[in-house]
Enzyme design. Structure first.
Site, PDB file in Angstrom:
ATOM      1  N   HIS A  22      16.897  11.161  23.177  1.00  0.00           N
ATOM      2  CA  HIS A  22      17.948  10.342  23.545  1.00  0.00           C
ATOM      3  C   HIS A  22      18.512  11.087  24.696  1.00  0.00           C
ATOM      4  O   HIS A  22      19.129  10.445  25.825  1.00  0.00           O
ATOM      5  CB  HIS A  22      18.799  10.053  22.596  1.00  0.00           C
ATOM      6  N   CYS A 127       5.713  -3.004  11.631  1.00  0.00           N
ATOM      7  CA  CYS A 127       5.988  -1.505  11.490  1.00  0.00           C
ATOM      8  C   CYS A 127       7.727  -1.555  11.598  1.00  0.00           C
ATOM      9  O   CYS A 127       8.339  -1.866  12.564  1.00  0.00           O
ATOM     10  CB  CYS A 127       5.522  -0.692  12.480  1.00  0.00           C
ATOM     11  N   CYS A 130       9.233   1.017  14.322  1.00  0.00           N
ATOM     12  CA  CYS A 130       9.095   0.454  15.742  1.00  0.00           C
ATOM     13  C   CYS A 130       9.789  -0.886  15.777  1.00  0.00           C
ATOM     14  O   CYS A 130      10.234  -1.246  17.055  1.00  0.00           O
ATOM     15  CB  CYS A 130       7.678   0.029  16.359  1.00  0.00           C
ATOM     16  N   CYS A 144       0.439   3.220  11.788  1.00  0.00           N
ATOM     17  CA  CYS A 144       1.372   3.233  13.189  1.00  0.00           C
ATOM     18  C   CYS A 144       1.173   4.783  13.795  1.00  0.00           C
ATOM     19  O   CYS A 144       1.831   5.471  12.951  1.00  0.00           O
ATOM     20  CB  CYS A 144       2.554   2.682  13.031  1.00  0.00           C
ATOM     21  N   HIS A 147       5.072   6.371  13.870  1.00  0.00           N
ATOM     22  CA  HIS A 147       5.627   6.503  12.601  1.00  0.00           C
ATOM     23  C   HIS A 147       4.627   6.950  11.307  1.00  0.00           C
ATOM     24  O   HIS A 147       5.460   7.328  10.275  1.00  0.00           O
ATOM     25  CB  HIS A 147       6.536   5.525  12.058  1.00  0.00           C
ATOM     26  N   LYS A 314       4.903  16.788  18.217  1.00  0.00           N
ATOM     27  CA  LYS A 314       6.083  15.817  18.102  1.00  0.00           C
ATOM     28  C   LYS A 314       7.154  16.459  17.305  1.00  0.00           C
ATOM     29  O   LYS A 314       6.576  17.186  16.252  1.00  0.00           O
ATOM     30  CB  LYS A 314       5.510  14.686  17.334  1.00  0.00           C
ATOM     31  N   LYS A 317      11.289  17.419  11.351  1.00  0.00           N
ATOM     32  CA  LYS A 317      11.819  18.503  10.249  1.00  0.00           C
ATOM     33  C   LYS A 317      10.911  19.063   9.602  1.00  0.00           C
ATOM     34  O   LYS A 317      11.017  20.119   9.236  1.00  0.00           O
ATOM     35  CB  LYS A 317      12.749  17.622   9.407  1.00  0.00           C
TER      36      LYS A 317
HETATM   37  N1  MSP Z   1      16.689   0.540  20.318  1.00  0.00           N
HETATM   38  C1  MSP Z   1      15.548   0.646  21.191  1.00  0.00           C
HETATM   39  C2  MSP Z   1      15.332   0.443  22.386  1.00  0.00           C
HETATM   40  C3  MSP Z   1      15.975  -1.050  22.839  1.00  0.00           C
HETATM   41  S1  MSP Z   1      16.375  -0.928  24.355  1.00  0.00           S
HETATM   42  C4  MSP Z   1      16.517  -2.852  24.739  1.00  0.00           C
HETATM   43  C5  MSP Z   1      14.648   1.980  20.939  1.00  0.00           C
HETATM   44  N2  MSP Z   1      15.725   2.905  20.470  1.00  0.00           N
HETATM   45  S2  MSP Z   1      15.368   4.338  20.054  1.00  0.00           S
HETATM   46  O1  MSP Z   1      16.508   5.208  19.535  1.00  0.00           O
HETATM   47  O2  MSP Z   1      14.315   4.650  19.218  1.00  0.00           O
HETATM   48  O3  MSP Z   1      14.756   5.254  21.224  1.00  0.00           O
HETATM   49  C6  MSP Z   1      15.393   5.037  22.521  1.00  0.00           C
HETATM   50  C7  MSP Z   1      14.494   5.948  23.588  1.00  0.00           C
HETATM   51  O4  MSP Z   1      14.734   7.307  23.335  1.00  0.00           O
HETATM   52  C8  MSP Z   1      13.334   5.529  24.074  1.00  0.00           C
HETATM   53  O5  MSP Z   1      13.365   5.422  25.442  1.00  0.00           O
HETATM   54  C9  MSP Z   1      12.344   6.319  23.485  1.00  0.00           C
HETATM   55  O6  MSP Z   1      11.431   6.815  24.451  1.00  0.00           O
HETATM   56  C10 MSP Z   1      13.622   7.804  23.650  1.00  0.00           C
HETATM   57  N3  MSP Z   1      12.841   8.891  22.809  1.00  0.00           N
HETATM   58  C11 MSP Z   1      12.827   8.803  21.700  1.00  0.00           C
HETATM   59  N4  MSP Z   1      12.037   9.975  21.159  1.00  0.00           N
HETATM   60  C12 MSP Z   1      11.903  10.790  22.392  1.00  0.00           C
HETATM   61  C13 MSP Z   1      11.145  12.064  22.623  1.00  0.00           C
HETATM   62  N5  MSP Z   1      10.828  12.803  21.646  1.00  0.00           N
HETATM   63  N6  MSP Z   1      11.161  12.493  23.856  1.00  0.00           N
HETATM   64  C14 MSP Z   1      11.574  11.340  24.723  1.00  0.00           C
HETATM   65  N7  MSP Z   1      12.163  10.277  24.713  1.00  0.00           N
HETATM   66  C15 MSP Z   1      12.039   9.857  23.455  1.00  0.00           C
HETATM   67  O7  MSP Z   1      13.670   2.129  21.053  1.00  0.00           O
END
Ligand code: MSP
Length: 491
Positions: A22, A127, A130, A144, A147, A314, A317
């Site tokens: 994030h 899933c 996702c 999936c 996950h 990836k 934990k």
């Molecule tokens: N809630 C949805 C998005 C809705 S937008 C209308 C969602 N949320 S999320 O919290 O799972 O992920 C949000 C973002 O964080 C995604 O763009 C995702 O690619 C990014 N990341 C989550 N894990 C990541 C990494 N390990 N590395 C880089 N970004 C990744 O999907």
């Protein structure tokens, strides 16, 4: 609206605390927002949290909390993440906001009345991780891949959104560049997916999920979380759900003092939406389909970045390779973390980080590289009679080069370029030895220092969006000539 820049991040699921993935998305978006603001464009950065759906409902149950209370706490954590990293959003939208839920219901009603949504039945593999239905071809060994769980088979009465009839128009819009998807590799992936698969009409309602926005028609159904989520990009700048787009007043983030209450719908459409590659397919299918049904302009550009891996894997934990944002900020500070995330690899590809490598890079590039350059130059400036002359830069070439990297979203290359300037200047000091010149050649000393001060100013200008606090400190030090230590070596 002319000369504007509207940029969005995905809204993050409020099911768990923020992580480095994030942070990566948000920092990148913030850099682009700051860069555009610095260039005088009217800029709006939207951030937020995605707070409905099965995944969150389950998590709240596990935690023994009521879902609203659960998401309230996590939304705070995401706001804190932004604070810690100096991500200066203009509005933070939460999908449980009353204004958002009302707008979503209005939109659903419009789509239903237009015949874009109809009642039917849906079956498929779902899933919850996702929050998406999956095709068999998406699975690896029946699971999936994101996950690592077997999706659930769901068959239920449902409301469906017409996708099939929209598919040719989406393909056309992507091909013509009306909806630009970058990097090119991802655009091609999406196009080949769309050309080789028939999009099925998708289920946009859930009967078994109570934690969602109730459909305004169809009792006991809640809205599919992705439909709810996508609309944030519009409600976050003040849309109330009515057509044609109308302005509504919104309360903006505390970062935007004095601008509360303005209507911001003029920012539509987004100039850029930054997302991770895992959510590109939904952003390139369901999202443009909703907009096309509503006859609202599509976003201009969607950029999908890669994932952050740790030690080739990836982060998880169980593997013990999770890197925490808090630990990074504590060790490297906000700017150090921003630098390390954005310079870790090609923006757009997967990148691999480990704590050891980041410590090394921090010491080399920040403590020894930039930090050393700044403290040496400022210290040497003491020898120069204080003058009132302004230090500026007219180095158009460097500005243009960095602007061009940023324009093509090569953020890592922009940083590389800036660090070449840092290295060149450290070398220039070594070669010219101004600490000797000050005793032997006053004129040459002055020339050398003039050049160093200008270059330092240039570096600070180029860093404003990447490392805002550091850039400010350099500028202040150039003015006051007070000694500073920017980055201490870390272990
Ligand atoms: N809630 C949805 C998005 C809705 S937008 C209308 C969602 N949320 S999320 O919290 O799972 O992920 C949000 C973002 O964080 C995604 O763009 C995702 O690619 C990014 N990341 C989550 N894990 C990541 C990494 N390990 N590395 C880089 N970004 C990744 O999907």
């Amino acid at each position: 609206m002319k000369n504007k820049f509207y940029i969005t991040t995905p809204i993050y699921y409020a099911n768990a605390k923020p992580h480095i993935g994030h942070a990566y998305t948000s920092v990148a978006a913030d850099i682009l927002a700051r860069w555009n603001r610095q260039r005088g464009r009217k800029t709006f950065l939207l951030a937020g949290t995605d707070e409905h759906g099965l995944k969150i409902q389950k998590k709240a149950e596990e935690a023994g909390k009521n879902p609203q209370q659960f998401v309230n706490e996590i939304a705070e954590e995401f706001k804190n993440l932004c604070r810690k990293l100096n991500v200066r959003y203009d509005n933070f939208i939460r999908t449980t906001d009353n204004n958002h839920t009302k707008a979503v219901q209005k939109v659903l009603r419009t789509l239903y009345d237009k015949g874009a949504i109809y009642k039917g039945a849906y079956e498929g593999l779902y899933c919850a991780g996702c929050e998406q239905f999956k095709n068999k071809s998406d699975l690896i060994n029946g699971k999936c891949p994101e996950h690592n769980v077997k999706p659930e088979f769901i068959k239920e009465e449902s409301y469906l959104l017409k996708m099939r009839e929209i598919q040719p128009r989406i393909i056309k819009k992507i091909k013509s560049g009306e909806l630009e998807i970058i990097p090119k590799k991802r655009r091609n992936e999406i196009l080949s997916f769309l050309e080789n698969n028939k999009l099925e009409d998708i289920s946009i309602s859930r009967k078994n999920v109570s934690w969602g926005i109730p459909l305004p028609f169809g009792e006991n159904h809640t809205t599919y979380v992705w439909v709810d989520a996508f609309l944030n990009y519009l409600t976050g700048i003040g849309w109330d759900g009515s057509l044609p787009l109308k302005k509504r007043e919104i309360k903006l983030s505390p970062f935007k003092k004095g601008r509360v209450g303005e209507g911001f719908l003029n920012f539509w459409p987004p100039n850029l939406q930054i997302i991770g590659k895992d959510i590109l397919r939904v952003h390139a299918t369901i999202w443009p389909a909703i907009l096309t049904h509503l006859e609202i302009k599509l976003p201009e550009k969607i950029f999908a970045h890669g994932h952050i891996l740790s030690g080739g894997k990836k982060m998880s934990k169980t593997l013990g390779n999770v890197i925490s944002v808090d630990e990074m900020v504590e060790k490297f500070g906000a700017d150090g973390t921003r630098y390390l995330l954005m310079s870790a690899g090609t923006f757009g590809e997967d990148i691999d980080v480990t704590m050891e490598r980041m410590v090394e890079k921090y010491n080399a590039d920040l403590a020894n590289g930039l930090g050393n350059l700044v403290s040496r130059v400022i210290k040497l400036m003491e020898h120069r009679a204080k003058s009132s002359e302004q230090i500026t830069t007219d180095n158009k070439q460097s500005l243009e080069q960095v602007a061009s990297f940023i324009g093509s979203l090569e953020l890592d290359k922009a940083l590389d370029y800036i660090w070449n300037i840092v290295r060149d200047n450290n070398k220039y000091i070594e070669e010219n030895k101004p600490w000797e010149l000050v005793k032997t050649d006053e004129k040459k000393f002055k020339e050398v220092m003039e050049r160093l001060a200008q270059n330092l100013y240039l570096i600070s200008e180029l860093l404003v969006s990447f490392m805002p606090e550091t850039a400010e400190k350099i500028k202040t030090a150039l003015k006051t000539r007070e000694k500073i230590v920017l980055f201490q070596r870390v272990k």
